[in-house]
Design a protein around this motif. Structure first.
Motif, PDB file in Angstrom:
ATOM      1  N   ILE A   1      -9.700 -11.798  34.102  1.00 32.02           N
ATOM      2  CA  ILE A   1      -8.708 -10.744  34.342  1.00 32.02           C
ATOM      3  C   ILE A   1      -8.890  -9.615  33.346  1.00 32.02           C
ATOM      4  O   ILE A   1      -8.890  -8.420  33.708  1.00 32.02           O
ATOM      5  CB  ILE A   1      -7.282 -11.317  34.272  1.00 32.02           C
ATOM      6  N   GLU A   2      -9.062  -9.970  32.089  1.00 30.41           N
ATOM      7  CA  GLU A   2      -9.224  -8.958  31.044  1.00 30.41           C
ATOM      8  C   GLU A   2     -10.530  -8.183  31.210  1.00 30.41           C
ATOM      9  O   GLU A   2     -10.539  -6.941  31.143  1.00 30.41           O
ATOM     10  CB  GLU A   2      -9.187  -9.628  29.676  1.00 30.41           C
ATOM     11  N   GLN A   3     -11.631  -8.898  31.443  1.00 31.55           N
ATOM     12  CA  GLN A   3     -12.945  -8.245  31.515  1.00 31.55           C
ATOM     13  C   GLN A   3     -13.088  -7.341  32.724  1.00 31.55           C
ATOM     14  O   GLN A   3     -13.612  -6.225  32.622  1.00 31.55           O
ATOM     15  CB  GLN A   3     -14.046  -9.308  31.537  1.00 31.55           C
ATOM     16  N   HIS A   4     -12.614  -7.811  33.878  1.00 29.44           N
ATOM     17  CA  HIS A   4     -12.851  -7.086  35.134  1.00 29.44           C
ATOM     18  C   HIS A   4     -11.650  -6.290  35.612  1.00 29.44           C
ATOM     19  O   HIS A   4     -11.705  -5.696  36.685  1.00 29.44           O
ATOM     20  CB  HIS A   4     -13.292  -8.078  36.218  1.00 29.44           C
ATOM     21  N   ARG A   5     -10.585  -6.278  34.832  1.00 30.89           N
ATOM     22  CA  ARG A   5      -9.364  -5.554  35.194  1.00 30.89           C
ATOM     23  C   ARG A   5      -8.895  -5.953  36.599  1.00 30.89           C
ATOM     24  O   ARG A   5      -8.720  -5.133  37.499  1.00 30.89           O
ATOM     25  CB  ARG A   5      -9.569  -4.035  35.103  1.00 30.89           C
ATOM     26  N   ILE A   6      -8.714  -7.243  36.765  1.00 28.25           N
ATOM     27  CA  ILE A   6      -8.304  -7.813  38.044  1.00 28.25           C
ATOM     28  C   ILE A   6      -6.921  -7.289  38.427  1.00 28.25           C
ATOM     29  O   ILE A   6      -5.999  -7.266  37.602  1.00 28.25           O
ATOM     30  CB  ILE A   6      -8.288  -9.353  37.968  1.00 28.25           C
ATOM     31  N   THR A   7      -6.775  -6.914  39.695  1.00 28.78           N
ATOM     32  CA  THR A   7      -5.479  -6.433  40.182  1.00 28.78           C
ATOM     33  C   THR A   7      -4.769  -7.460  41.058  1.00 28.78           C
ATOM     34  O   THR A   7      -3.539  -7.439  41.156  1.00 28.78           O
ATOM     35  CB  THR A   7      -5.654  -5.149  41.005  1.00 28.78           C
ATOM     36  N   ASP A   8      -5.540  -8.340  41.715  1.00 30.59           N
ATOM     37  CA  ASP A   8      -4.953  -9.264  42.687  1.00 30.59           C
ATOM     38  C   ASP A   8      -5.545 -10.661  42.514  1.00 30.59           C
ATOM     39  O   ASP A   8      -6.754 -10.810  42.324  1.00 30.59           O
ATOM     40  CB  ASP A   8      -5.216  -8.787  44.124  1.00 30.59           C
ATOM     41  N   VAL A   9      -4.680 -11.678  42.624  1.00 27.29           N
ATOM     42  CA  VAL A   9      -5.162 -13.049  42.441  1.00 27.29           C
ATOM     43  C   VAL A   9      -4.215 -14.010  43.141  1.00 27.29           C
ATOM     44  O   VAL A   9      -3.009 -13.757  43.245  1.00 27.29           O
ATOM     45  CB  VAL A   9      -5.279 -13.391  40.929  1.00 27.29           C
ATOM     46  N   LEU A  10      -4.768 -15.108  43.634  1.00 27.57           N
ATOM     47  CA  LEU A  10      -3.970 -16.226  44.137  1.00 27.57           C
ATOM     48  C   LEU A  10      -4.071 -17.356  43.132  1.00 27.57           C
ATOM     49  O   LEU A  10      -5.167 -17.766  42.752  1.00 27.57           O
ATOM     50  CB  LEU A  10      -4.480 -16.694  45.503  1.00 27.57           C
ATOM     51  N   LEU A  11      -2.916 -17.859  42.718  1.00 28.64           N
ATOM     52  CA  LEU A  11      -2.851 -18.991  41.787  1.00 28.64           C
ATOM     53  C   LEU A  11      -1.741 -19.926  42.260  1.00 28.64           C
ATOM     54  O   LEU A  11      -0.604 -19.484  42.459  1.00 28.64           O
ATOM     55  CB  LEU A  11      -2.554 -18.516  40.362  1.00 28.64           C
ATOM     56  N   VAL A  12      -2.066 -21.194  42.450  1.00 25.74           N
ATOM     57  CA  VAL A  12      -1.027 -22.150  42.829  1.00 25.74           C
ATOM     58  C   VAL A  12      -0.195 -22.455  41.584  1.00 25.74           C
ATOM     59  O   VAL A  12      -0.644 -22.254  40.451  1.00 25.74           O
ATOM     60  CB  VAL A  12      -1.634 -23.430  43.443  1.00 25.74           C
ATOM     61  N   PRO A  13       1.056 -22.935  41.769  1.00 25.40           N
ATOM     62  CA  PRO A  13       1.926 -23.162  40.614  1.00 25.40           C
ATOM     63  C   PRO A  13       1.322 -24.035  39.514  1.00 25.40           C
ATOM     64  O   PRO A  13       1.562 -23.796  38.331  1.00 25.40           O
ATOM     65  CB  PRO A  13       3.160 -23.811  41.253  1.00 25.40           C
TER      66      PRO A  13
ATOM     67  N   GLY B   1      -3.257 -13.631  23.527  1.00 28.60           N
ATOM     68  CA  GLY B   1      -4.334 -12.797  23.016  1.00 28.60           C
ATOM     69  C   GLY B   1      -5.129 -12.075  24.085  1.00 28.60           C
ATOM     70  O   GLY B   1      -5.997 -11.261  23.757  1.00 28.60           O
ATOM     71  N   PHE B   2      -4.851 -12.339  25.352  1.00 21.44           N
ATOM     72  CA  PHE B   2      -5.573 -11.695  26.447  1.00 21.44           C
ATOM     73  C   PHE B   2      -4.768 -10.536  27.021  1.00 21.44           C
ATOM     74  O   PHE B   2      -3.529 -10.589  27.077  1.00 21.44           O
ATOM     75  CB  PHE B   2      -5.860 -12.701  27.570  1.00 21.44           C
ATOM     76  N   ASP B   3      -5.478  -9.509  27.458  1.00 25.42           N
ATOM     77  CA  ASP B   3      -4.838  -8.366  28.119  1.00 25.42           C
ATOM     78  C   ASP B   3      -4.793  -8.647  29.620  1.00 25.42           C
ATOM     79  O   ASP B   3      -5.811  -8.553  30.305  1.00 25.42           O
ATOM     80  CB  ASP B   3      -5.625  -7.090  27.837  1.00 25.42           C
ATOM     81  N   LEU B   4      -3.619  -8.992  30.122  1.00 23.66           N
ATOM     82  CA  LEU B   4      -3.436  -9.339  31.525  1.00 23.66           C
ATOM     83  C   LEU B   4      -2.673  -8.256  32.291  1.00 23.66           C
ATOM     84  O   LEU B   4      -2.211  -8.488  33.410  1.00 23.66           O
ATOM     85  CB  LEU B   4      -2.693 -10.682  31.636  1.00 23.66           C
ATOM     86  N   SER B   5      -2.579  -7.082  31.702  1.00 24.13           N
ATOM     87  CA  SER B   5      -1.719  -6.029  32.253  1.00 24.13           C
ATOM     88  C   SER B   5      -2.248  -5.405  33.540  1.00 24.13           C
ATOM     89  O   SER B   5      -1.512  -4.675  34.211  1.00 24.13           O
ATOM     90  CB  SER B   5      -1.523  -4.931  31.205  1.00 24.13           C
ATOM     91  N   SER B   6      -3.504  -5.677  33.899  1.00 25.88           N
ATOM     92  CA  SER B   6      -4.077  -5.061  35.111  1.00 25.88           C
ATOM     93  C   SER B   6      -3.559  -5.686  36.396  1.00 25.88           C
ATOM     94  O   SER B   6      -3.645  -5.072  37.462  1.00 25.88           O
ATOM     95  CB  SER B   6      -5.601  -5.170  35.082  1.00 25.88           C
ATOM     96  N   VAL B   7      -3.022  -6.905  36.331  1.00 27.41           N
ATOM     97  CA  VAL B   7      -2.613  -7.623  37.543  1.00 27.41           C
ATOM     98  C   VAL B   7      -1.400  -6.940  38.165  1.00 27.41           C
ATOM     99  O   VAL B   7      -0.350  -6.793  37.527  1.00 27.41           O
ATOM    100  CB  VAL B   7      -2.294  -9.101  37.243  1.00 27.41           C
ATOM    101  N   ARG B   8      -1.571  -6.535  39.432  1.00 32.83           N
ATOM    102  CA  ARG B   8      -0.495  -5.861  40.169  1.00 32.83           C
ATOM    103  C   ARG B   8       0.171  -6.768  41.198  1.00 32.83           C
ATOM    104  O   ARG B   8       1.339  -6.608  41.510  1.00 32.83           O
ATOM    105  CB  ARG B   8      -1.043  -4.622  40.874  1.00 32.83           C
ATOM    106  N   HIS B   9      -0.603  -7.687  41.765  1.00 31.38           N
ATOM    107  CA  HIS B   9      -0.072  -8.571  42.796  1.00 31.38           C
ATOM    108  C   HIS B   9      -0.585  -9.987  42.575  1.00 31.38           C
ATOM    109  O   HIS B   9      -1.775 -10.193  42.341  1.00 31.38           O
ATOM    110  CB  HIS B   9      -0.472  -8.096  44.195  1.00 31.38           C
TER     111      HIS B   9
END
Length: 515
Positions: free
Chosen positions: A243-255, A269-277
């Motif tokens: 997520i940090e390296q590729h500036r991921i905007t969208d992801v599916l993650l099960v609970p 310590g990770f920058d996860l701010s790119s995720v929009r959905h």
């Protein structure tokens, strides 16, 4: 409509867009389309003809994306194989589908001999790993280099796109037949909601690509002009780093994945701010996990999808705005635009709002049927409705709440486990007189597989011995994680095991009564 239509459209409008990212390897739309056309040519050179089944046993990769498109380009049928299955389960699916070509990567190449011992019908094994191709296989990259591009067969409409094997309620997997229309109508229907996908974003593929859910993401992302970043598999640190390296905007993650991510000691310590959905599924999310997820991904809109493989796969969506209402967070959302959903009684009559019944759905996204199983197909699709086997109710606003599983399916860490399949294996152990398999709550996995066993008179067996026995016959995620030994199982007047009685001790403190 046809799957490869998405590629042709992208070639016309955005050929230089990054299409796939796999580690250090990046390919544009034009580069990927060229490779897909040559893969189709290679398959034709191997003797693949219209309607033949081509399987893949692999971790996630950019080559998996090429496989999904390339097989359709070649006028053939995809058969993605669950890479967590045992050799026996894999061979069963290959044999029933009469698959002629298998693509396999380095993670599973050593399994090929065991699979071939159980199924002799494979004409060719294509090696799609990054290292040296084994002598007994054909190199994927060599095929791409040596083969000319084929004309796109434009296989589509009601033509069979793929066979997607699910756990079997009667003890063996069933091949769900989905057409091109099924998966494309599903993706387009969800796409029209307009609030769960970023336009021109970057999608992270960490859910297994053999799952229909990930194909749904691939198609939806193609509609939105996405670049697709693949990870071989899930680790919390790997997801955070990607997520940090590729500036991921969208992801599916099960609970269960989300739980591991928020529990990761160094996650702050990770920058996860790119995720929009963020789309999650398989089960509702707990209030505490939802809150922690929101804190970790403050800019991400959360959505939940409910459905099943037979529905290609979405029936209902809990949209981001719905998550603002605490009373709706335990629901599965409202019917998706492409789906008609009802709650019915045993006679298939619709029940009043708030009354529990079976969840059924219909629409152009519904499966064609089960491969070579006309009786099962007729039962599942009776009256033109797909009977999900899930019990639930619909409230006055049209929100669906899942409360039980009629088919005794267990969802553990995003994987479906059918109790009958596990019971069939346990029942073969000489010390087991009878057994029942249920889901019990699990903090990490949501649900875990639990067995209740009656020993044969004079026989002794331990939980560890039963676990070892099961691992020889079924995938590890299906093996019971815990066992109770009892003198007798509770039975109904008709002699049916009362699993609801067995579940009470485990689910009495939970708002969900599933398993």
């Amino acid at each position: 409509m046809y799957l490869t239509q998405l590629l042709h459209q992208a070639l016309q409008t955005d050929p230089d867009r990054v299409f796939t990212i796999d580690g250090e390897r990046t390919r544009t739309v034009a580069e990927s389309a060229g490779r897909i056309a040559r893969l189709a040519g290679a398959l034709a050179g191997l003797g693949v003809v219209s309607g033949d089944r081509v399987a893949m046993l692999s971790l996630n990769s950019d080559r998996y994306v090429e496989y999904l498109f390339g097989v359709s380009w070649a006028d053939a049928v995809i058969t993605p194989i669950n890479n967590r299955w045992s050799d026996t389960e894999i061979a069963y699916a290959l044999a029933e589908s009469e698959t002629c070509v298998l693509l396999v990567d380095g993670a599973f190449s050593t399994r090929v001999d065991g699979i071939r011992e159980r199924y002799r019908g494979l004409d060719h094994i294509v090696y799609c790993g990054d290292d040296i191709c084994p002598e007994t296989m054909i190199g994927y990259e060599q095929l791409i280099i040596e083969s000319g591009p084929a004309e796109d067969a434009r296989r589509g409409g009601q033509d069979l796109l793929g066979l997607f094997y699910t756990g079997g309620t009667t003890g063996s997997p069933k091949g769900v037949m989905l057409s091109h229309n099924s998966v494309l109508v599903n993706a387009l229907g969800c796409f029209t909601t307009g609030d769960w996908l970023t336009q021109h974003g970057r999608m992270l593929h960490v859910a297994p690509m053999f799952h229909l859910a990930d194909l749904f993401l691939l198609i939806s992302g193609a509609l939105a002009g996405h670049s697709h970043v693949t990870l071989p598999g899930f680790t919390p640190g790997g997801v955070a780093a990607a997520i940090e390296q590729h500036r991921i905007t969208d992801v599916l993650l099960v609970p269960s994945m989300l739980q591991q991510i928020v529990d990761q000691p160094d996650i702050a310590g990770f920058d996860l701010s790119s995720v929009r959905h963020m789309l999650y599924g398989t089960s509702p999310i707990s209030e505490s996990l939802l809150e922690r997820t929101r804190n970790l991904f403050p800019r991400a809109a959360l959505a939940q999808a409910y459905g099943m493989t037979e529905l290609a796969p979405v029936a209902t969506i809990l949209r981001p705005a719905d998550h603002e209402d605490p009373s709706l967070r335990r629901s599965a959302g409202r019917p998706a635009p492409h789906a008609e959903v009802r709650i019915v009684d045993e006679d298939d009559a619709e029940v009043p709002r708030g009354v529990v019944g079976e969840i059924v759905a219909r629409g152009d996204h519904v499966m064609l049927g089960y491969w070579q199983r006309p009786e099962d197909t007729a039962t599942a699709l009776r009256g033109g409705w797909m009977h999900t086997g899930d019990a639930g109710y619909m409230d006055q606003r049209g929100y669906v709440f899942v409360v039980d599983r009629i088919k005794d399916m267990i969802v553990s860490g995003g994987e479906n486990v059918y109790s009958a399949e596990v019971e069939n294996v346990l029942g073969r152990h000489p010390a087991v007189a009878s057994c029942a398999v249920i889901a019990v709550p699990d903090e990490r996995w949501g649900e875990r597989v639990h067995a209740v066993v009656v020993r044969r008179p004079g026989q002794q067996v331990t939980a560890d011995e039963l676990e070892k026995f099961c691992r020889e016959h079924i995938a590890a995620y299906k093996v019971p994680r815990s066992v109770d030994f009892v003198a007798a199982l509770p039975l109904s007047g008709a002699g049916k095991i009362l699993k609801r009685e067995l579940r009470k001790a485990y689910w009495s403190e939970s708002s969900r009564q599933v398993g």
